[in-house]
Every structure is written in structure tokens, then in C-alpha cells.
Design a protein around this motif. Structure first.
Motif, PDB file in Angstrom:
ATOM      1  N   TYR A 130      54.661   9.885  79.672  1.00 35.51           N
ATOM      2  CA  TYR A 130      56.112  10.115  79.790  1.00 35.51           C
ATOM      3  C   TYR A 130      56.535  11.329  78.969  1.00 35.51           C
ATOM      4  O   TYR A 130      57.705  11.641  78.887  1.00 35.51           O
ATOM      5  CB  TYR A 130      56.887   8.900  79.278  1.00 35.51           C
ATOM      6  CG  TYR A 130      56.982   7.741  80.250  1.00 35.51           C
ATOM      7  CD1 TYR A 130      58.102   7.585  81.063  1.00 35.51           C
ATOM      8  CD2 TYR A 130      55.974   6.792  80.346  1.00 35.51           C
ATOM      9  CE1 TYR A 130      58.215   6.510  81.944  1.00 35.51           C
ATOM     10  CE2 TYR A 130      56.076   5.716  81.220  1.00 35.51           C
ATOM     11  CZ  TYR A 130      57.193   5.591  82.014  1.00 35.51           C
ATOM     12  OH  TYR A 130      57.300   4.534  82.888  1.00 35.51           O
ATOM     13  N   LEU A 162      63.005   8.266  74.803  1.00 37.37           N
ATOM     14  CA  LEU A 162      63.213   9.263  75.868  1.00 37.37           C
ATOM     15  C   LEU A 162      64.684   9.680  75.973  1.00 37.37           C
ATOM     16  O   LEU A 162      65.021  10.629  76.670  1.00 37.37           O
ATOM     17  CB  LEU A 162      62.785   8.692  77.226  1.00 37.37           C
ATOM     18  CG  LEU A 162      61.316   8.337  77.405  1.00 37.37           C
ATOM     19  CD1 LEU A 162      61.090   7.686  78.767  1.00 37.37           C
ATOM     20  CD2 LEU A 162      60.418   9.568  77.266  1.00 37.37           C
ATOM     21  N   ALA A 177      64.452   3.877  80.780  1.00 39.02           N
ATOM     22  CA  ALA A 177      63.143   3.895  81.467  1.00 39.02           C
ATOM     23  C   ALA A 177      63.094   2.729  82.450  1.00 39.02           C
ATOM     24  O   ALA A 177      63.671   1.676  82.192  1.00 39.02           O
ATOM     25  CB  ALA A 177      62.029   3.748  80.430  1.00 39.02           C
ATOM     26  N   PHE A 217      57.019   1.444  84.531  1.00 36.33           N
ATOM     27  CA  PHE A 217      56.191   1.348  83.333  1.00 36.33           C
ATOM     28  C   PHE A 217      55.046   0.355  83.543  1.00 36.33           C
ATOM     29  O   PHE A 217      53.887   0.637  83.224  1.00 36.33           O
ATOM     30  CB  PHE A 217      57.018   0.938  82.101  1.00 36.33           C
ATOM     31  CG  PHE A 217      56.169   0.874  80.870  1.00 36.33           C
ATOM     32  CD1 PHE A 217      55.974   2.006  80.092  1.00 36.33           C
ATOM     33  CD2 PHE A 217      55.492  -0.292  80.527  1.00 36.33           C
ATOM     34  CE1 PHE A 217      55.119   1.971  78.988  1.00 36.33           C
ATOM     35  CE2 PHE A 217      54.646  -0.332  79.430  1.00 36.33           C
ATOM     36  CZ  PHE A 217      54.464   0.809  78.659  1.00 36.33           C
TER      37      PHE A 217
END
Ligand code: BTN
Length: 315
Positions: free
Chosen positions: A164, A227, A231, A236
Motif C-alpha cells: 500500500y 494512509l 482502506a 486488504f
């Protein structure tokens, strides 16, 4: 609602067809492609609506409007089962395996856990939106090397979050991944529990928890926080399981040394405090030994092998 949900190929294909089209797709066309009746398509739609999916329906057929961000088996893959809410995926995986409801290498996933288990008898906070999964593994290793499996679980988290674009992650022996910033914060943990007799391991349940959307404690963080945008949990989980599968195959093919080197390159190698049997000492993480135990160099330059205990990052 069943106690747990399993993979369904028709549901997966139905979603794939709708997601590949911007326009309505007729029920008849989908039924033909899947080799099932329109009545069965109708049942799939009803089931998915119950789980929170939204469809637009017209004379022209179906269009998908929204999918919940929940790791249902048909979103993740064949070797998964899913609980909305359970005590602990560790307990469920063990029971399902022993009662022949699942085979080895099956991931038992949950959306939330009421009794999430951490290492050393601690609780693992498990709010909805994070990743909670346990897998039953068979490996021909002595009991004292079970730590290798926690490390492989941690390496898979490290690789997934690095994918990521996260740059400041470090693996902390034996099982966690931390984000190193002004104040280091924990993002994930793994636990490996062996079942068998005496030194002979029959199987191991490896459990992995990753804070994807929520950071439950002041000393933790989440992928979304790191981030600075939300997410997707489904994305994930798919990536993590794929990464773990690659690593596990490598391990079974005899490449522990290569994996160990990758762990050493990406682990916290700074100062630590080791707490073991109510005694403690400080030193520098200097690597991991062939059997997976931690090597800590003390001030007098002697190196101590750490087989268990709590390792605190000194920053
Ligand atoms: C730790 O860092 O203490 C290990 C935490 C492991 C948590 C995971 S969440 C999925 C699986 N089920 C559990 O009850 N525990 C593990």
C-alpha cells in the motif's frame, strides 16, 4: 442466519458478471452463463440483499449499486469461512477442524470477535472493520520452532501493508508489525497455538489481527490512519491471504532461510526491553537465530537468545 457462511461459486460469478458491466444485465443471460434457473438467480439476489448488497432492478435485469465492505467467503475465496460475530476465530478454527467441518489451510474469518485472544493471555480488541482470521496449518516442525509461524504471519502483514506504500513499518519479534513514527504504534499481531501430544505437533492454529479501519487503543494505529484514507477491508483480506499463501508455499518448500533474511531486513533492530518471568533487561535486537528465536545483544556485548517474553521497543 447460519452460524457461519461458506464459499458459493454461483454467488461469486453472479457478482463478477454484474461488476464487469456498467449497464443492466438480464437475469436470463446470467442464468444461462451460470447454468442455473432464473428462480435461483432471484434467490441469490434476495440472499445478497439480506447481507447488505444493493441492486437496481428493471425490465432489463440487474445492476449492482453497492457492496458492503465485509469479507464474505464469496468475496475472498474458496478456502474461507466467515462469522459475523464470534468469540475468537482461534477457537472456531480449532473446533471446525476437529469436527471435520473445515480442512487445513482454510481461513476462518470474523467481522468482529467478543473474546479476541492476544499473546500472553491478553485480550485482542476486535471492533468491526478490522481483519480477524485464523488458519489451521500442518507443518513438520518441532514445538520450540512454532515461533517461525508467528514470524511468517507478521512477514505477510509487513509485505501487504508495504504494498500500500507504507514505508515506516517494522516487524517486531515474534509476531507484531509496528509503525515507527514519533511514537511507535502497533498495527497488527499474530498468535500461533499448537495442538498435539508432547513434542509432536499435530496442527497449529495461526491467528492474525490487523487494524485495517479502526485503532482500538491509544498505543495502536490502523492502516486507514496511516494512509490517511479509508482502506477497504475486503481488498486488504484478499491481498493478505494471497501474500500468506505465497510465503507459506515458500516455507514448505524449504526456503526458511530466505524468509528469515527478509524478516531480519525488515524487523525492529533498535533498542528493546525484554521482560521475561518478571525479570527484565535491555539490549539491541541483532537478528533471529536459525530456529526463529530472537538474538539480543546486551551492553557487555554478549548475545542472549530470547525464546519467549514481552519485547518492548525503546525509542
Ligand atoms: C498479539 O499481538 O497479542 C496477537 C494478536 C492476535 C489476534 C488475532 S485476531 C484473529 C485471531 N483470533 C484471536 O482471537 N486472536 C487472533
Amino acid at each position: 442466519m447460519p452460524r457461519f457462511l461458506t464459499y458459493n461459486e454461483n454467488v461469486r460469478k453472479f457478482l463478477d458478471i454484474l461488476r464487469a458491466s456498467e449497464d443492466f444485465v438480464s437475469g436470463e443471460l446470467i442464468a444461462n452463463q451460470l447454468g442455473i434457473t432464473r428462480a435461483q438467480i432471484f434467490k441469490i439476489v434476495k440472499k445478497l440483499e439480506k447481507y447488505g448488497y444493493k441492486f437496481e432492478k428493471s425490465r432489463k435485469g440487474y445492476k449492482i449499486l453497492n457492496s458492503p465492505d465485509i469479507p464474505f467467503p464469496w468475496e475472498i475465496g474458496e478456502n474461507t469461512v466467515f462469522f459475523y460475530k464470534t468469540d475468537s476465530t482461534q477457537e472456531r478454527a480449532k473446533l471446525l477442524f476437529e469436527n471435520l467441518k473445515i480442512r487445513e489451510n482454510t481461513w476462518v474469518l470474523a467481522f468482529t470477535q467478543t473474546k479476541g485472544k492476544g499473546r500472553l493471555g491478553r485480550k485482542w480488541e476486535s471492533p468491526e472493520g478490522n481483519f480477524y482470521g485464523s488458519i489451521v496449518l500442518k507443518a513438520d516442525i518441532p514445538l520450540k520452532e512454532i515461533v517461525k509461524l508467528s514470524l511468517l504471519g507478521g512477514l505477510s502483514v509487513f509485505r501487504t501493508i508495504s504494498d500500500y506504500g507504507v514505508k515506516n513499518a517494522k516487524i517486531k519479534w515474534p509476531n507484531d508489525v509496528w509503525i515507527i513514527q514519533d511514537k511507535p504504534k502497533k498495527i497488527s499481531g499474530c498468535i500461533a497455538e499448537a495442538y498435539g501430544e508432547a513434542e509432536k505437533i499435530n496442527y497449529v492454529v495461526l491467528g492474525v489481527g490487523v487494524n485495517v479501519k479502526k485503532s482500538p487503543l491509544p498505543e495502536s494505529t490502523s492502516l486507514s490512519e496511516v494512509l490517511d484514507k479509508e482502506a477497504s477491508l475486503v481488498e486488504f483480506v484478499r491481498k493478505y491471504i494471497q501474500e500468506f499463501e505465497n510465503i507459506w508455499k515458500r516455507f514448505l518448500s524449504g526456503f526458511w532461510f530466505e524468509l528469515k533474511t527478509e524478516i531480519e531486513q525488515n524487523m525492529w533492530r533498535g533498542k528493546v526491553k525484554v521482560i521475561r518471568d518478571s525479570k527484565e533487561f535491555e539490549g539491541f535486537c541483532s537478528g533471529i537465530a536459525e530456529d526463529g528465536v530472537l538474538l539480543v545483544q546486551k551492553e557487555d556485548a554478549s548475545v542472549e537468545k530470547v525464546y519467549y517474553g514481552d519485547i518492548l521497543i525503546k525509542f
